[in-house]
Scaffold this motif. Structure first.
Motif, short mmCIF file in Angstrom:
data_model
loop_
_atom_site.label_atom_id
_atom_site.label_comp_id
_atom_site.label_asym_id
_atom_site.label_seq_id
_atom_site.Cartn_x
_atom_site.Cartn_y
_atom_site.Cartn_z
N GLY A 278 31.36 -55.59 65.24
CA GLY A 278 31.62 -55.99 66.77
C GLY A 278 32.85 -56.98 66.77
O GLY A 278 32.61 -58.13 66.35
N VAL A 279 33.87 -56.47 67.29
CA VAL A 279 35.06 -57.36 67.36
C VAL A 279 34.92 -57.96 68.80
O VAL A 279 35.07 -57.38 69.79
N LEU A 280 34.87 -59.41 68.94
CA LEU A 280 34.55 -59.99 70.11
C LEU A 280 35.91 -60.82 70.57
O LEU A 280 36.52 -61.26 69.73
N LEU A 281 36.24 -60.55 71.90
CA LEU A 281 37.65 -61.18 72.60
C LEU A 281 37.34 -62.13 73.44
O LEU A 281 37.30 -61.57 74.69
N PRO A 282 36.92 -63.42 73.44
CA PRO A 282 36.72 -64.11 74.25
C PRO A 282 37.83 -65.02 75.05
O PRO A 282 37.85 -65.74 75.70
N GLY A 283 39.07 -64.34 74.61
CA GLY A 283 40.56 -65.02 75.19
C GLY A 283 40.45 -64.76 76.84
O GLY A 283 39.63 -63.98 77.18
N PRO A 284 41.47 -65.64 77.34
CA PRO A 284 41.56 -65.49 78.84
C PRO A 284 41.87 -64.08 79.35
O PRO A 284 43.31 -63.70 79.45
N VAL A 324 40.63 -69.40 70.14
CA VAL A 324 39.63 -68.20 70.12
C VAL A 324 38.34 -68.68 69.48
O VAL A 324 37.44 -68.48 70.04
N VAL A 325 38.49 -69.55 68.49
CA VAL A 325 37.46 -70.07 67.46
C VAL A 325 36.60 -70.88 68.67
O VAL A 325 35.48 -71.04 68.91
N ALA A 326 37.41 -71.99 69.29
CA ALA A 326 36.89 -72.60 70.34
C ALA A 326 36.35 -72.06 71.35
O ALA A 326 35.16 -72.64 71.69
N LEU A 327 37.05 -71.04 72.11
CA LEU A 327 36.22 -70.32 72.88
C LEU A 327 34.98 -69.84 72.75
O LEU A 327 34.01 -69.49 73.38
N ALA A 328 34.93 -69.16 71.47
CA ALA A 328 33.65 -68.59 71.02
C ALA A 328 32.60 -69.45 70.87
O ALA A 328 31.21 -69.10 71.16
N CYS A 329 32.83 -70.80 70.52
CA CYS A 329 31.78 -71.73 70.82
C CYS A 329 31.51 -72.09 71.78
O CYS A 329 30.05 -72.22 72.21
N GLN A 378 34.98 -81.27 64.23
CA GLN A 378 36.04 -81.95 65.18
C GLN A 378 36.98 -81.13 65.68
O GLN A 378 38.10 -81.24 66.44
N TRP A 379 36.67 -79.62 65.60
CA TRP A 379 37.54 -78.46 66.07
C TRP A 379 37.88 -78.88 67.56
O TRP A 379 37.07 -79.28 68.24
N PRO A 380 39.25 -78.96 67.89
CA PRO A 380 39.63 -78.83 69.54
C PRO A 380 38.91 -78.04 70.30
O PRO A 380 38.43 -76.97 69.97
N THR A 381 38.70 -78.61 71.56
CA THR A 381 38.19 -77.72 72.72
C THR A 381 39.38 -76.76 73.01
O THR A 381 40.43 -76.70 72.72
N PRO A 382 38.84 -75.67 73.68
CA PRO A 382 39.97 -74.50 74.21
C PRO A 382 41.15 -74.91 74.81
O PRO A 382 42.20 -74.38 74.55
N SER A 383 41.16 -76.20 75.49
CA SER A 383 42.53 -76.60 75.97
C SER A 383 43.14 -77.63 75.29
O SER A 383 44.27 -78.24 75.53
N GLY A 384 42.41 -78.04 74.05
CA GLY A 384 43.14 -78.87 73.00
C GLY A 384 44.35 -77.96 72.56
O GLY A 384 44.62 -77.18 72.51
N GLY A 385 45.16 -79.02 71.85
CA GLY A 385 46.23 -78.82 71.08
C GLY A 385 46.17 -77.85 69.92
O GLY A 385 45.06 -77.33 69.43
N ASN A 386 47.17 -77.54 69.18
CA ASN A 386 47.46 -76.88 68.07
C ASN A 386 46.80 -77.84 66.85
O ASN A 386 47.53 -78.59 66.41
N PRO A 387 45.55 -77.40 66.05
CA PRO A 387 45.37 -78.25 64.95
C PRO A 387 45.84 -78.05 63.55
O PRO A 387 45.71 -78.60 62.69
#
Ligand code: ZN
Length: 418
Positions: A278-284, A324-329, A378-387
């Motif tokens: 199952g490929v999940l796509l939580p992007g905007p 995408v990882v942040a949105l999935a969480c 400490q993964w950034p939130t969806p609106s955070g910058g590029n880690p």
């Protein structure tokens, strides 16, 4: 004798190896296992991983070559390059809806599409994606579909991202066939597919099974025709209503069924049995009025899950896998561990590339991302910058920020000229 290496990353505060067994995509509790090594190291020779583990152990096994790139990753998380298993990367135009994108893509030359693709891939690489699937589907004529797939191949050859092409001639019924979708399905199966295979342009055959696109019967016709010529099936399933797409994907033994927003428990159970990912796509999705896929239910039912960006200009211009990882969480309620597994090793399985990428296992490609974080929690939130501080593709540094550069111990060329 010690192995001579040309890349050595040492003292990672957390080395996320996702070490195997990785023969099959992970499900249930195995989604939670990161194979974490504190003060970890990974070494590569000629682009492949030859040692991985605690720094002291790796240093006892290898010796740096004269030109070895040594990177100190203390205060950094080190993990495999992200695999994005679902994008609509090859297209022209600047948004404005499907028909506008279709027109612009049809009007564009291969060179123009390649130039646009290069820009997008550079951006994607800077966000840690080292392998990406790219679908056709904005051409919808024989020539325009072939053109888009050829562009995917040109991009893969030209850039430090592996591009895996998927034929999606059945993405939508083009306007000129609006009155007769079955006639278009015939074009897809009898004209496009043979031409795609003749030029060896795709690995997978995908279809949009949805109201307004293709019925489950038409979708089955397309996927079975693809199977007949050696293309593994993928399916856009149950994105806007439950049409039984999940069960259909399982029935044709699709490698993946993607979206699954409205899939029933029965459909998901069929997928778990068939091993369909199952490929999940939580992007905007623009406006985001649609609900989210029931990711927790899928984990409970034993469906292997992966995450993708669904990058496409009209509705979802999101190409950062860390986001995408942040949105999935946040939105799918996955744990950080599950989301990381879904964006790496399980995503690699979703494009049949898990023997080569998706984990830091011996013998695999040295595709590695270094994050500017000491702890993955400490993964950034969806609106955070590029880690992402640094990206390594097949043992070579292909992207780095100032922070990433500071971790390099030996930059011999530069030092010699200083
Ligand atoms: Zn899609």
């Amino acid at each position: 004798m010690k192995t001579e290496v040309d890349l050595l990353i040492v003292h990672a505060s957390q080395l996320v190896t996702l070490a195997g067994p990785n023969e099959r995509p992970r499900t249930g509790g195995d989604l939670d296992t990161l194979g974490l090594v504190v003060d970890g190291a990974v070494a590569a020779a000629e682009g492949a991983i030859v040692a991985v583990g605690p720094t002291a152990q790796v240093l006892a096994e290898v010796v740096p070559s004269a030109s070895c790139e040594t990177i100190d990753a203390s205060t950094h998380v080190v993990l495999p390059g992200f695999v994005d298993p679902h994008t609509h990367l090859v297209s022209a135009g600047s948004g404005g809806g499907f028909v506008a994108t279709l027109r612009a893509t049809r009007a564009a030359t291969e060179d123009q599409l390649e130039a646009l693709g290069r820009e997008r891939l550079q951006h994607l690489l800077a966000h840690g994606t080292t392998t990406v699937e790219a679908k056709s589907g904005y051409g919808l004529t024989v020539e325009d579909e072939l053109k888009c797939l050829r562009v995917a191949h040109r991009l893969s050859a030209a850039l430090e991202v592996d591009v895996i092409p998927t034929f999606l001639g059945a993405y939508a019924v083009p306007p000129e066939y609006a009155q007769d979708p079955d006639a278009y399905v015939n074009v897809v199966t009898n004209e496009m597919l043979p031409a795609v295979v003749e030029e060896d342009l795709a690995e997978f055959c995908d279809v949009m099974c949805a109201a307004g696109a293709f019925t489950p019967e038409q979708a089955r016709t397309v996927l079975e025709a693809g199977l007949n010529v050696g293309l593994d099936p993928k399916i856009h399933a149950d994105e806007s209503s439950d049409l039984g797409g999940a069960a259909l994907g399982a029935d044709v033994e699709a490698i993946s069924a993607d979206h699954l927003v409205y899939s029933s428990d029965d459909g998901l159970r069929s997928m778990a049995e068939a091993g369909t990912i199952g490929v999940l796509l939580p992007g905007p999705v623009s406006g985001r009025s649609v609900p989210y896929a029931r990711a927790r239910r899928m984990v409970d039912l034993g469906v292997p899950i992966a995450l993708g960006s669904d990058y496409n200009p009209p509705t979802s211009p999101e190409y950062s896998m860390p986001t995408v990882v942040a949105l999935a969480c946040r939105d799918l309620q996955l744990t950080p561990e599950e989301a990381i597994v879904a964006a790496t090793i399980n995503a690699a399985h979703a494009v049949s590339a898990a023997e080569e990428v998706g984990s830091l296992d011996l013998g695999k490609a040295a595709d590695i991302v270094i994050l500017d974080l000491p702890d993955y929690r400490q993964w950034p939130t969806p609106s955070g910058g590029n880690p992402v501080a640094m990206v390594v593709k097949r043992g070579r540094v292909v992207f780095e920020t100032e922070t990433g550069r500071r971790g390099r111990r030996s930059d011999r060329g530069r030092r010699r000229h200083a």
